[in-house]
Design a protein around this motif. Structure first.
Motif, mmCIF file in Angstrom:
data_model
loop_
_atom_site.group_PDB
_atom_site.id
_atom_site.type_symbol
_atom_site.label_atom_id
_atom_site.label_comp_id
_atom_site.label_asym_id
_atom_site.label_seq_id
_atom_site.Cartn_x
_atom_site.Cartn_y
_atom_site.Cartn_z
ATOM 1 N N PRO A 108 0.849 -1.200 0.000
ATOM 2 C CA PRO A 108 0.000 0.000 0.000
ATOM 3 C C PRO A 108 0.878 1.241 0.000
ATOM 4 O O PRO A 108 2.074 1.164 0.314
ATOM 5 N N PRO A 109 0.324 2.393 -0.346
ATOM 6 C CA PRO A 109 1.117 3.627 -0.255
ATOM 7 C C PRO A 109 1.573 3.864 1.173
ATOM 8 O O PRO A 109 0.885 3.493 2.133
ATOM 9 N N ALA A 110 2.720 4.465 1.329
ATOM 10 C CA ALA A 110 3.234 4.777 2.665
ATOM 11 C C ALA A 110 2.348 5.829 3.316
ATOM 12 O O ALA A 110 1.987 6.832 2.694
ATOM 13 N N ARG A 111 1.998 5.613 4.585
ATOM 14 C CA ARG A 111 1.204 6.574 5.343
ATOM 15 C C ARG A 111 2.094 7.416 6.260
ATOM 16 O O ARG A 111 1.617 7.990 7.227
ATOM 17 N N TYR A 112 3.359 7.449 5.993
ATOM 18 C CA TYR A 112 4.291 8.164 6.862
ATOM 19 C C TYR A 112 5.331 8.843 5.985
ATOM 20 O O TYR A 112 5.554 8.452 4.839
ATOM 21 N N GLU A 113 5.965 9.873 6.511
ATOM 22 C CA GLU A 113 7.049 10.538 5.797
ATOM 23 C C GLU A 113 8.398 10.032 6.287
ATOM 24 O O GLU A 113 9.257 9.660 5.500
ATOM 25 N N ASN A 114 8.581 10.017 7.584
ATOM 26 C CA ASN A 114 9.826 9.527 8.171
ATOM 27 C C ASN A 114 9.488 8.683 9.393
ATOM 28 O O ASN A 114 8.502 8.951 10.089
ATOM 29 N N LEU A 115 10.302 7.682 9.626
ATOM 30 C CA LEU A 115 10.172 6.891 10.845
ATOM 31 C C LEU A 115 11.249 7.332 11.824
ATOM 32 O O LEU A 115 12.437 7.297 11.492
ATOM 33 N N TYR A 116 10.825 7.743 12.983
ATOM 34 C CA TYR A 116 11.772 8.208 13.991
ATOM 35 C C TYR A 116 11.938 7.137 15.054
ATOM 36 O O TYR A 116 10.960 6.636 15.610
ATOM 37 N N GLY A 117 13.186 6.796 15.339
ATOM 38 C CA GLY A 117 13.468 5.825 16.381
ATOM 39 C C GLY A 117 13.121 4.403 16.023
ATOM 40 O O GLY A 117 13.020 3.537 16.900
ATOM 41 N N MET A 118 12.916 4.090 14.735
ATOM 42 C CA MET A 118 12.502 2.749 14.310
ATOM 43 C C MET A 118 13.606 1.989 13.581
ATOM 44 O O MET A 118 13.383 0.863 13.147
ATOM 45 N N GLU A 119 14.759 2.593 13.412
ATOM 46 C CA GLU A 119 15.801 1.970 12.590
ATOM 47 C C GLU A 119 16.218 0.605 13.130
ATOM 48 O O GLU A 119 16.334 -0.366 12.371
ATOM 49 N N GLU A 285 10.413 18.398 14.356
ATOM 50 C CA GLU A 285 10.310 18.321 12.900
ATOM 51 C C GLU A 285 8.851 18.413 12.450
ATOM 52 O O GLU A 285 8.534 19.081 11.456
ATOM 53 N N HIS A 286 7.965 17.747 13.180
ATOM 54 C CA HIS A 286 6.554 17.794 12.798
ATOM 55 C C HIS A 286 5.997 19.199 13.020
ATOM 56 O O HIS A 286 5.211 19.697 12.195
ATOM 57 N N ALA A 287 6.390 19.843 14.096
ATOM 58 C CA ALA A 287 5.935 21.214 14.342
ATOM 59 C C ALA A 287 6.394 22.144 13.222
ATOM 60 O O ALA A 287 5.623 22.985 12.736
ATOM 61 N N ARG A 288 7.635 21.973 12.791
ATOM 62 C CA ARG A 288 8.142 22.817 11.696
ATOM 63 C C ARG A 288 7.399 22.519 10.396
ATOM 64 O O ARG A 288 7.109 23.427 9.612
ATOM 65 N N SER A 289 7.097 21.236 10.140
ATOM 66 C CA SER A 289 6.406 20.889 8.891
ATOM 67 C C SER A 289 5.005 21.482 8.851
ATOM 68 O O SER A 289 4.478 21.760 7.769
ATOM 69 N N LEU A 290 4.378 21.685 10.026
ATOM 70 C CA LEU A 290 3.051 22.285 10.091
ATOM 71 C C LEU A 290 3.118 23.811 10.173
ATOM 72 O O LEU A 290 2.085 24.471 10.226
ATOM 73 N N ASN A 291 4.342 24.330 10.214
ATOM 74 C CA ASN A 291 4.543 25.776 10.340
ATOM 75 C C ASN A 291 4.016 26.308 11.675
ATOM 76 O O ASN A 291 3.467 27.407 11.759
ATOM 77 N N VAL A 292 4.173 25.495 12.728
ATOM 78 C CA VAL A 292 3.881 25.967 14.081
ATOM 79 C C VAL A 292 4.970 26.958 14.463
ATOM 80 O O VAL A 292 6.160 26.634 14.427
ATOM 81 N N GLN A 293 4.582 28.162 14.843
ATOM 82 C CA GLN A 293 5.549 29.217 15.127
ATOM 83 C C GLN A 293 6.039 29.111 16.576
ATOM 84 O O GLN A 293 5.227 29.087 17.505
ATOM 85 N N PHE A 294 7.346 29.008 16.758
ATOM 86 C CA PHE A 294 7.917 29.013 18.105
ATOM 87 C C PHE A 294 9.352 29.500 18.039
ATOM 88 O O PHE A 294 10.022 29.374 17.015
ATOM 89 N N PHE A 295 9.794 30.072 19.154
ATOM 90 C CA PHE A 295 11.176 30.513 19.254
ATOM 91 C C PHE A 295 12.064 29.312 19.565
ATOM 92 O O PHE A 295 11.629 28.368 20.245
ATOM 93 N N PRO A 296 13.319 29.320 19.086
ATOM 94 C CA PRO A 296 14.225 28.207 19.415
ATOM 95 C C PRO A 296 14.325 27.951 20.916
ATOM 96 O O PRO A 296 14.478 26.800 21.343
#
Length: 436
Positions: A108-119, A285-296
């Motif tokens: 099936p098509p992938a339902r994810y962009e990246n897998l974190y911590g699954m390597e 990374e997910h927050a940045r991909s959604l353009n959630v605005q926050f200071f470093p």
């Protein structure tokens, strides 16, 4: 490659010659095709190999035929074998690529962009599935949204690169399948075999003994079967025994939120929440991909707050981060602070409730309609039909729901398919009337 080709040529006319293989491919058809291709560019070399090995002519005989010395014939033979080996290697690479693409097409098509911590988990599964002396049946179990299907999917992408399995078969079970699972076991088993046969060898369904033909397919060459999202009701000891009849040399891997019966022959691979370093990376990374605005300087507080709400559950993280588009972190945290001892089901219910309450009315309408789609999801046109939303507003509404991880986009950017996670569907069906 040259050594293998030469060895096969030397025993071409011996009784065991037909048993020779190069890699996992039968040698004679490969060499025959290679000779045809060689003849199109170098007729002399192809003819020399045929006369020398297929017709068993001696070097002396060929020297007399071609008016060369024996030493010259030997050198020309060596050069011809080099050229043939190169062509055979190219044929094997092409066949390997085609086999890989054929297997990938079964996924099936992938339902994810990246897998974190699954390597590490993916490497473990690859090793378990490729171990011919190990387990024939594996079960990846864990909480809903923990990433079981994504882990198996990325593992199969890796396995498609080699020829360990001849073919793939992937069946996913959705909410509408669960009634079958809770019915008579023999009826569910027949339905399961029909769906597997349809996916692997649909022509067999026309035969009166299609079940035995399908099982023979599994025994002739090793297949990798995935049964994705089986529920607890279906995993009875007797059903697990039936599943065991599908393996050896084929292998079976299933995913389920339920643990396997103690008496089953499955190796249970329990998948836990992703570890904190990977979870923190995922949150940011997910927050940045959604353009959630926050200071470093706020990154640490965001990670701490989201982890406190979700643990390390990937789906819960995506949902909670999506809330930051409409609620400040403090309000998200306060929403969960009243019940710190909540279980996973309560956690999802609360996150879905908060997500629902912050959606626009049109987004609520579209999300309510999503369970009407087939298990494979639907196109933009399908979404228009089930929601009756104006076409000029639909893309905006789709993006709103995607940003909250409430619908998922699959397929390609040219022909996207939209669907919802099985947990989203469950909570919509169970709670949406109360929420509305």
């Amino acid at each position: 490659m040259r050594k293998q080709v030469h060895q096969c040529l030397r025993i071409w006319n011996q009784s065991e010659g037909h048993l020779q293989s190069i890699g996992k491919y039968a040698a004679k058809p490969l060499i025959e095709e290679g000779l045809v291709l060689l003849a199109s560019n170098d007729p002399f070399s192809a003819e020399l190999i045929r006369r020398r090995f297929k017709e068993s002519k001696s070097v002396l005989e060929l020297a007399n035929v071609y008016h060369f010395s024996q030493d010259q014939i030997n050198r020309k033979q060596s050069k011809a074998i080099d050229a043939l080996a190169l062509i055979v290697g190219q044929l094997i690479s092409q066949m390997h690529h085609e086999a890989s693409q054929r297997k990938l097409a079964k996924l099936p098509p992938a339902r994810y962009e990246n897998l974190y911590g699954m390597e590490d988990h993916s490497r473990n599964l690859v090793n378990l599935l490729c171990d011919s002396d190990g387990y024939w049946a594996l079960a990846v179990t864990g909480l809903g949204g923990i990433g079981k299907s994504a882990l198996v999917h990325t593992t199969m992408l890796e396995l498609a690169k080699d020829s360990h399995f001849d073919d793939f078969l992937w069946l996913r079970f959705e909410q509408q399948d669960f009634d079958w699972m809770r019915g008579e076991e023999s009826a569910f088993w027949k339905m399961l075999l029909q769906r597997m046969t349809l996916a692997l060898a649909p022509q067999n369904l026309e035969h009166p003994h299609w079940q035995s033909r399908f099982l023979r397919e599994l025994r002739e060459k090793p297949k990798l079967i995935v049964l994705d999202n089986l529920d607890e009701q279906s995993l009875s000891p007797s059903f697990c025994e039936k599943l065991a009849t599908l393996v050896n040399p084929s292998k079976l891997i299933l995913t389920s939120r339920a643990a396997m019966p103690p008496s089953s022959q499955f190796y249970q691979y329990a998948l836990g929440e992703i570890k904190e370093p990977a979870a923190r990376h995922f949150i940011l990374e997910h927050a940045r991909s959604l353009n959630v605005q926050f200071f470093p300087s706020d990154a640490e507080a965001i990670c701490e707050g989201i982890l406190q709400v979700t643990g390390g559950n990937p789906l819960a993280i995506r949902l909670a981060v999506g809330l930051l588009l409409s609620l400040p972190l403090g309000e998200v945290m306060r929403s969960f602070a009243d019940n710190p001892g909540k279980n996973v089901e309560q956690m999802y219910r609360e996150i879905f409730l908060h997500s629902w309450e912050t959606l626009s009315p049109l987004a609520q309408r579209l999300l309510q309609a999503m369970p009407l789609l087939a298990r494979s999801g639907g196109t933009r046109e399908h979404l228009l039909a089930i929601s009756a939303i104006d076409e000029e507003k639909l893309d905006e509404i789709i993006q709103e729901l995607i940003s909250r991880s409430l619908i998922e986009m699959q397929g390609s950017v040219l022909e996207p398919i939209y669907g919802i996670h099985v947990l989203t569907e469950s909570f919509l069906q169970a709670q949406v009337l109360k929420w509305s």
